[in-house]
Enzyme design. Structure first.
Site, mmCIF file in Angstrom:
data_model
loop_
_atom_site.group_PDB
_atom_site.id
_atom_site.type_symbol
_atom_site.label_atom_id
_atom_site.label_comp_id
_atom_site.label_asym_id
_atom_site.label_seq_id
_atom_site.Cartn_x
_atom_site.Cartn_y
_atom_site.Cartn_z
ATOM 1 N N MET A 162 0.803 -1.074 0.036
ATOM 2 C CA MET A 162 0.081 0.021 0.103
ATOM 3 C C MET A 162 0.779 1.221 -0.195
ATOM 4 O O MET A 162 0.307 2.125 0.215
ATOM 5 C CB MET A 162 -0.991 0.137 1.172
ATOM 6 C CG MET A 162 -1.998 -1.252 1.189
ATOM 7 S SD MET A 162 -3.533 -0.904 1.844
ATOM 8 C CE MET A 162 -2.872 -0.553 3.607
ATOM 9 N N LEU A 170 6.703 2.800 1.683
ATOM 10 C CA LEU A 170 7.832 1.898 1.750
ATOM 11 C C LEU A 170 8.774 2.122 2.769
ATOM 12 O O LEU A 170 9.206 3.270 2.823
ATOM 13 C CB LEU A 170 8.276 1.586 0.276
ATOM 14 C CG LEU A 170 7.266 1.427 -0.806
ATOM 15 C CD1 LEU A 170 7.924 0.917 -2.260
ATOM 16 C CD2 LEU A 170 6.313 0.339 -0.494
ATOM 17 N N HIS A 185 9.502 -3.579 3.346
ATOM 18 C CA HIS A 185 9.292 -3.820 2.140
ATOM 19 C C HIS A 185 10.578 -4.038 1.152
ATOM 20 O O HIS A 185 10.315 -5.020 0.425
ATOM 21 C CB HIS A 185 8.490 -2.468 1.469
ATOM 22 C CG HIS A 185 7.167 -2.120 2.067
ATOM 23 N ND1 HIS A 185 7.201 -1.109 2.908
ATOM 24 C CD2 HIS A 185 6.103 -2.640 2.186
ATOM 25 C CE1 HIS A 185 5.758 -1.171 3.666
ATOM 26 N NE2 HIS A 185 5.135 -2.061 2.917
ATOM 27 N N GLY A 218 4.657 -10.191 4.134
ATOM 28 C CA GLY A 218 5.534 -10.016 5.506
ATOM 29 C C GLY A 218 4.891 -10.890 6.364
ATOM 30 O O GLY A 218 3.688 -10.865 6.305
ATOM 31 N N LYS A 242 4.616 -10.031 9.613
ATOM 32 C CA LYS A 242 4.233 -9.235 10.548
ATOM 33 C C LYS A 242 2.803 -9.505 10.226
ATOM 34 O O LYS A 242 2.156 -9.408 11.646
ATOM 35 C CB LYS A 242 4.674 -7.779 10.247
ATOM 36 C CG LYS A 242 4.041 -6.908 11.423
ATOM 37 C CD LYS A 242 4.633 -5.606 11.366
ATOM 38 C CE LYS A 242 3.777 -4.666 10.542
ATOM 39 N NZ LYS A 242 2.446 -4.436 10.722
ATOM 40 N N SER A 260 6.501 -0.834 10.302
ATOM 41 C CA SER A 260 5.207 -0.597 9.760
ATOM 42 C C SER A 260 5.199 0.749 9.359
ATOM 43 O O SER A 260 5.520 1.860 9.988
ATOM 44 C CB SER A 260 4.136 -1.153 10.937
ATOM 45 O OG SER A 260 2.748 -0.499 10.709
ATOM 46 N N ARG A 305 2.605 2.501 9.822
ATOM 47 C CA ARG A 305 1.658 3.083 10.669
ATOM 48 C C ARG A 305 2.792 3.437 11.951
ATOM 49 O O ARG A 305 1.999 4.196 12.778
ATOM 50 C CB ARG A 305 0.469 2.180 11.552
ATOM 51 C CG ARG A 305 -0.735 2.011 10.240
ATOM 52 C CD ARG A 305 -1.766 1.526 10.824
ATOM 53 N NE ARG A 305 -3.084 1.476 9.992
ATOM 54 C CZ ARG A 305 -3.343 0.341 9.083
ATOM 55 N NH1 ARG A 305 -2.678 -0.648 9.084
ATOM 56 N NH2 ARG A 305 -4.361 0.736 8.177
HETATM 57 O O1 PAF Z 1 -0.229 -5.994 3.550
HETATM 58 C C1 PAF Z 1 -0.568 -5.014 3.008
HETATM 59 O O2 PAF Z 1 0.144 -4.060 2.759
HETATM 60 C C2 PAF Z 1 -1.861 -4.892 2.216
HETATM 61 O O3 PAF Z 1 -2.928 -5.701 3.051
HETATM 62 C C3 PAF Z 1 -1.983 -5.716 0.742
HETATM 63 C C4 PAF Z 1 -1.570 -7.046 0.850
HETATM 64 C C5 PAF Z 1 -0.881 -4.811 0.093
HETATM 65 C C6 PAF Z 1 -3.469 -5.450 0.382
HETATM 66 O O4 PAF Z 1 -3.986 -4.355 0.022
#
Ligand code: PAF
Length: 283
Positions: free
Chosen positions: A26, A29, A33, A147, A149, A185, A187
């Protein structure tokens, strides 16, 4: 790195390749990631990432609108770490009509833990992931990397590809942690400096329960409910609002009533201020 904004562009870029390896994200990064991308690269003949903030997996009161969107720096990181193709559709491309047709994951896996506290979350995740898989793999075979997590997410997605006979291998990358042990994360960026210092306590609480479960396998028994309550209470005393801290069987997330040789995992989710964090610790 090629950037595809539409499904046709994406398929055009991927036409000549046999085995795409895909890292859905999403955006916003971080090193976690990047590590998934590093893991992905040798697993296929073209490395694809996606950036799409999926409205379907957010509840109305959650952070869809404020979720950090950092497209330019994301592109730089992907380019630097060898991503070949980025799929970055806008909402009207991925959801040209309201997405009323949805993937309903098995409730025994999807309505517990995260699914209990975020109803519909895994329906939203499975629906977008299935759609992204169709865009990237176009019905063919490949590999997708997620991941650890998001432990429950990767387990449900493995279940999805198996149940729907999709020729896609799901590979799970270990959680990347900050030097103090906090799971990376997007967040984490919501945390104040004081909260950031405190944040590692969630993973410490999970690790300590995992250690107790590991020790109890050899030294005797463990009152699982009491140990879970103790972990949640100690987080509460530190000012957290835990949703759950629980010891589960790793393969299906069922409750552990008796310790055995089966693999187990401790999963936890808790709010610190207004930020909700999740993490897990293998036993
Ligand atoms: O883990 C994430 O970032 C999201 O849930 C994903 C897998 C990209 C789906 O939107």
């Amino acid at each position: 790195m090629l950037i595809a904004r539409t499904v046709d562009e994406l398929r055009h870029h991927l036409f000549a390749f046999n085995k795409p390896v895909f890292v859905p994200t999403m955006g916003n990064l971080h090193e976690g990631h990047v590590n998934l991308l590093r893991l992905a690269k040798p697993l296929g003949d073209v490395t694809v990432a996606s950036i799409f903030v999926n409205r379907l997996q957010f509840l109305p009161h959650e952070d869809f609108a404020s979720y950090p969107r950092t497209f330019d720096s994301d592109c730089q990181q992907l380019q630097t770490h060898g991503c070949d193709v980025l799929f970055a559709p806008d909402e009207s491309t991925l959801y040209p009509q309201p997405q009323t047709f949805k993937v309903q994951p098995d409730p025994t896996l999807a309505d517990i833990l995260e699914g209990e506290f975020r109803p519909g979350f895994f329906t939203g995740v499975c629906t977008v992931v299935l759609k992204l898989f169709h865009c990237v793999f176009n019905g063919g075979a490949g590999v997708a990397v997620f991941g650890q997590k998001d432990y429950q997410q990767q387990l449900i997605l493995k279940h999805m590809v198996q149940q729907l006979a999709m020729p896609i291998e799901i590979v799970t990358g270990t959680t990347t942690r900050a030097p103090d042990g906090l799971a990376l994360s997007s967040r984490n960026g919501y945390l104040s400096p004081t909260e950031r210092t405190e944040a590692v306590q969630l993973s410490l609480a999970l690790r300590s329960l995992a250690q107790a479960a590991r020790a109890a396998k050899t030294t005797g028994s463990l009152d699982v409910a009491a140990a879970e309550n103790h972990a949640m209470q100690s987080l509460r005393h530190r000012g957290w609002q835990p949703d759950y801290v629980t010891l589960r069987h790793a393969h299906d997330l069922s409750a552990v009533t008796q310790l055995s040789d089966q693999a187990m995992v401790v999963l936890g989710a808790a709010k610190l201020g207004t930020t909700r964090l999740i993490d897990n610790a293998e036993v």
